[in-house]
Design a protein around this motif. Structure first.
Motif, PDB file in Angstrom:
ATOM      1  N   LEU A   1      -8.080   4.742   3.009  1.00 54.48           N
ATOM      2  CA  LEU A   1      -6.800   4.047   2.892  1.00 54.48           C
ATOM      3  C   LEU A   1      -5.752   4.648   3.819  1.00 54.48           C
ATOM      4  O   LEU A   1      -5.103   3.943   4.605  1.00 54.48           O
ATOM      5  CB  LEU A   1      -6.318   4.097   1.445  1.00 54.48           C
ATOM      6  N   GLU A   2      -5.585   5.953   3.754  1.00 55.59           N
ATOM      7  CA  GLU A   2      -4.521   6.597   4.520  1.00 55.59           C
ATOM      8  C   GLU A   2      -4.792   6.585   6.021  1.00 55.59           C
ATOM      9  O   GLU A   2      -3.902   6.275   6.825  1.00 55.59           O
ATOM     10  CB  GLU A   2      -4.321   8.032   4.027  1.00 55.59           C
TER      11      GLU A   2
ATOM     12  N   PRO B   1      -5.798  -3.252   0.587  1.00 55.82           N
ATOM     13  CA  PRO B   1      -4.980  -3.282   1.799  1.00 55.82           C
ATOM     14  C   PRO B   1      -5.774  -2.994   3.080  1.00 55.82           C
ATOM     15  O   PRO B   1      -5.410  -3.483   4.151  1.00 55.82           O
ATOM     16  CB  PRO B   1      -3.929  -2.188   1.541  1.00 55.82           C
TER      17      PRO B   1
ATOM     18  N   ALA C   1      -7.537  -0.181  -4.718  1.00 56.96           N
ATOM     19  CA  ALA C   1      -6.734   0.587  -3.763  1.00 56.96           C
ATOM     20  C   ALA C   1      -7.151   0.325  -2.325  1.00 56.96           C
ATOM     21  O   ALA C   1      -6.365   0.539  -1.394  1.00 56.96           O
ATOM     22  CB  ALA C   1      -6.840   2.080  -4.069  1.00 56.96           C
TER      23      ALA C   1
ATOM     24  N   SER D   1       0.823  -1.209   0.000  1.00 55.39           N
ATOM     25  CA  SER D   1       0.000   0.000   0.000  1.00 55.39           C
ATOM     26  C   SER D   1       0.856   1.257   0.000  1.00 55.39           C
ATOM     27  O   SER D   1       1.554   1.545  -0.971  1.00 55.39           O
ATOM     28  CB  SER D   1      -0.967  -0.019   1.199  1.00 55.39           C
TER      29      SER D   1
ATOM     30  N   SER E   1       3.864   3.295  -2.203  1.00 56.98           N
ATOM     31  CA  SER E   1       3.583   4.621  -2.767  1.00 56.98           C
ATOM     32  C   SER E   1       4.670   5.617  -2.391  1.00 56.98           C
ATOM     33  O   SER E   1       5.012   6.506  -3.175  1.00 56.98           O
ATOM     34  CB  SER E   1       2.226   5.125  -2.260  1.00 56.98           C
TER      35      SER E   1
ATOM     36  N   ILE F   1      -4.801   2.916   7.587  1.00 62.70           N
ATOM     37  CA  ILE F   1      -3.490   2.262   7.623  1.00 62.70           C
ATOM     38  C   ILE F   1      -2.433   3.105   8.329  1.00 62.70           C
ATOM     39  O   ILE F   1      -1.776   2.644   9.273  1.00 62.70           O
ATOM     40  CB  ILE F   1      -3.036   1.913   6.196  1.00 62.70           C
TER      41      ILE F   1
END
Length: 260
Positions: free
Chosen positions: A167-168, A83, A80, A28, A32, A171
């Motif tokens: 996502l951010e 994860p 996306a 993930s 990036s 995680i």
């Protein structure tokens, strides 16, 4: 008294958690971050000045073919988030869930209020920071969205904003903070690590994008610790990204104070 078996179990537990963290990040936002570093290396080695180059966040994936473009956009959004599902799986195996980090709708009205307040404060400050960084030559010109003028453009941008936020924050904020706590890391060390990771995958925007997101990461870590919930920060991040993506679509090239 700690037995040899218990000590060995603790070591195995730490090793498993450490490998788990690396695996999640490699699939993930850690990957990036590496990609952003490579991209920024290309920026630095280009003959153009940093401020003379453009970073596009959401671009067309099939120019001139709107339905295929839409299919690719939706595919990218869904994949996306895999994860995040992986994180949920790992947490469930340990008797936890995403509710453990406050990713749920139990307190949705308070989360919405807090998230909106955070977005209003950080969003405005972030825009000012970006303009200063661009004027100093430390940042690329950021074009948040270059999508064709189709009926699905705005819905896709809103979905991208929500996907980025989930996502951010799940995680980098909730999951990583919890796992590093379980490994016995100090609050300071965990906050620095989480914030630097957040900055790393924004490096493709330039040093301003990196620094601004490190600061944002530290603030988000503080608020997460204070509230014990990741959901208000997901709301805040979504609102900030919606304003950036949709706002840029209608403002870039039409107002003089936004670089383009």
């Amino acid at each position: 008294m700690v037995t040899d078996e218990a000590a060995a179990g603790a070591v195995v537990g730490r090793r498993v958690l450490t490998k788990e963290i690396w695996l999640v990040l490699a699939l993930s936002l850690g990957a990036s971050g590496v990609a952003a570093l490579i991209s920024f290396t290309g920026v630095l080695t280009s003959s153009k000045p940093i401020s003379g180059q453009t970073a596009v966040i959401v671009g067309s994936r099939a120019p001139g073919r709107p339905w295929l473009d839409l299919a690719w956009q939706l595919f990218a959004i869904v994949t996306a988030l895999v994860p995040v599902a992986l994180v949920a799986h790992f947490m469930a195996r340990g008797g936890e869930s995403l509710r453990t980090i406050g990713f749920d709708l139990r307190d949705r009205l308070r989360d919405l209020g807090r998230g909106t307040a955070v977005a209003a404060c950080i969003g405005g400050a972030g825009l000012g920071f970006y303009l200063l960084a661009y004027a100093s030559g430390a940042n690329l010109s950021v074009d948040p969205a270059q999508l064709p003028d189709n009926w699905w453009r705005i819905p896709v941008l809103v979905l991208v904003a929500a996907q980025n936020a989930v996502l951010e924050e799940v995680i980098v904020l909730g999951y990583l903070n919890r796992r590093l706590d379980q490994l016995g890391w100090s609050l300071r060390r965990t906050t620095i690590t989480s914030s630097l990771l957040r900055g790393s995958y924004h490096l493709y925007q330039g040093l301003g994008g990196f620094a601004g997101n490190v600061i944002m990461g530290a603030i988000f870590c503080y608020l997460y610790r204070r509230w014990g919930r990741v959901m208000p920060l997901v709301v805040a991040h979504t609102l900030i990204d919606v304003a950036a993506l949709v706002g840029a679509t209608y403002l870039i090239g039409k107002v003089g104070w936004l670089p383009h």
